[in-house]
Design a protein around this motif. Sequence first.
Motif, PDB file in Angstrom:
ATOM      1  N   UNK A  28       0.799  -1.242   0.000  1.00 36.06           N
ATOM      2  CA  UNK A  28       0.000   0.000   0.000  1.00 36.06           C
ATOM      3  C   UNK A  28       0.821   1.275   0.000  1.00 36.06           C
ATOM      4  N   UNK A  29       1.909   1.295   0.767  1.00 32.67           N
ATOM      5  CA  UNK A  29       2.693   2.525   0.839  1.00 32.67           C
ATOM      6  C   UNK A  29       3.345   2.868  -0.497  1.00 32.67           C
ATOM      7  N   UNK A  30       3.505   1.869  -1.379  1.00 36.18           N
ATOM      8  CA  UNK A  30       4.146   2.102  -2.674  1.00 36.18           C
ATOM      9  C   UNK A  30       3.141   2.324  -3.793  1.00 36.18           C
ATOM     10  N   UNK A  31       2.075   1.535  -3.808  1.00 38.27           N
ATOM     11  CA  UNK A  31       1.199   1.517  -4.971  1.00 38.27           C
ATOM     12  C   UNK A  31      -0.204   2.052  -4.730  1.00 38.27           C
ATOM     13  N   UNK A  32      -0.579   2.309  -3.497  1.00 36.14           N
ATOM     14  CA  UNK A  32      -1.956   2.733  -3.268  1.00 36.14           C
ATOM     15  C   UNK A  32      -2.257   4.081  -3.917  1.00 36.14           C
ATOM     16  N   UNK A  33      -1.320   5.012  -3.844  1.00 32.81           N
ATOM     17  CA  UNK A  33      -1.578   6.332  -4.424  1.00 32.81           C
ATOM     18  C   UNK A  33      -1.791   6.250  -5.939  1.00 32.81           C
ATOM     19  N   UNK A  34      -0.948   5.488  -6.630  1.00 34.55           N
ATOM     20  CA  UNK A  34      -1.106   5.383  -8.078  1.00 34.55           C
ATOM     21  C   UNK A  34      -2.369   4.605  -8.443  1.00 34.55           C
ATOM     22  N   UNK A  35      -2.707   3.600  -7.644  1.00 31.64           N
ATOM     23  CA  UNK A  35      -3.936   2.846  -7.891  1.00 31.64           C
ATOM     24  C   UNK A  35      -5.154   3.742  -7.697  1.00 31.64           C
ATOM     25  N   UNK A  36      -5.137   4.532  -6.623  1.00 33.78           N
ATOM     26  CA  UNK A  36      -6.245   5.454  -6.367  1.00 33.78           C
ATOM     27  C   UNK A  36      -6.358   6.489  -7.491  1.00 33.78           C
ATOM     28  N   UNK A  37      -5.228   6.978  -7.984  1.00 33.95           N
ATOM     29  CA  UNK A  37      -5.257   7.943  -9.082  1.00 33.95           C
ATOM     30  C   UNK A  37      -5.875   7.331 -10.330  1.00 33.95           C
ATOM     31  N   UNK A  38      -5.589   6.074 -10.574  1.00 38.45           N
ATOM     32  CA  UNK A  38      -6.186   5.391 -11.724  1.00 38.45           C
ATOM     33  C   UNK A  38      -7.701   5.295 -11.583  1.00 38.45           C
ATOM     34  N   UNK A  39      -8.180   5.198 -10.326  1.00 45.46           N
ATOM     35  CA  UNK A  39      -9.614   5.127 -10.069  1.00 45.46           C
ATOM     36  C   UNK A  39     -10.256   6.509  -9.977  1.00 45.46           C
ATOM     37  N   UNK A 145      12.258  -4.782   0.008  1.00 47.57           N
ATOM     38  CA  UNK A 145      13.225  -4.443  -1.027  1.00 47.57           C
ATOM     39  C   UNK A 145      12.828  -5.009  -2.388  1.00 47.57           C
ATOM     40  N   UNK A 146      12.427  -6.268  -2.407  1.00 52.82           N
ATOM     41  CA  UNK A 146      12.143  -6.916  -3.693  1.00 52.82           C
ATOM     42  C   UNK A 146      10.671  -6.791  -4.089  1.00 52.82           C
ATOM     43  N   UNK A 147       9.796  -6.526  -3.121  1.00 52.66           N
ATOM     44  CA  UNK A 147       8.367  -6.528  -3.413  1.00 52.66           C
ATOM     45  C   UNK A 147       7.933  -5.440  -4.371  1.00 52.66           C
ATOM     46  N   UNK A 148       8.374  -4.210  -4.124  1.00 53.30           N
ATOM     47  CA  UNK A 148       7.948  -3.095  -4.971  1.00 53.30           C
ATOM     48  C   UNK A 148       8.408  -3.245  -6.418  1.00 53.30           C
ATOM     49  N   UNK A 149       9.680  -3.596  -6.681  1.00 52.95           N
ATOM     50  CA  UNK A 149      10.079  -3.774  -8.079  1.00 52.95           C
ATOM     51  C   UNK A 149       9.315  -4.892  -8.780  1.00 52.95           C
TER      52      UNK A 149
END
Length: 201
Positions: A28-39, A145-149
Amino acid sequence: PMLWLLKRYHPGTVLLVGAAMGIGLGMPSTFLRTYAAELGIARIGVFFTVYSLAAIITRVLTRRLPERFGLPPLILGSMVLLLVNQSAFLLVRSEWMLALPGAGYGIAHAILFPTTVALGSGAFPNRYRGLGTTVMLACYDFGLLVGAPIAGWIVHASGSLGLAGYPAMFLSLSTMLAVVAAAFAFSSWQARRRRPWSAAA
């Protein structure tokens, strides 16, 4: 020597759980903002507010559960909650609906993080318990470390294939968590044949 200690007191598949926990909880800390922007959702504060409140309340309400049920069942339950909660993101259509995955993440985090660290560090004798805790935290950091990429690659690769990027990422994350949970459940079942789960802590 540290390597000798790690080999002798290896905590087993709980190391995988630690890494998977870092991948899942770090999403969530990495991708939630971009996911929300897409919505088309401008603010994501509801998610983190509910996340924090749910985590605090859960920690208070479940503080006695490890003594009653042992650590492995709580780890498995919170892993299942975390992987099922990925589907909750797919239901989000407005800002207030972020509360649904926020609550699930808060509950899962409150149970999964301390129980995983406790079980992994508990494999070490008391005099090496600090090393065990450090190892578990390192597994969590490795997952971050590896999850976000990896998640980012899934989003972009899915888009290039004509698939919806974020649903593909959530499905992939759920699958990964399910595989790790199954491996941990199997190893815990084998350990339970030798001693009760409640003694695993």
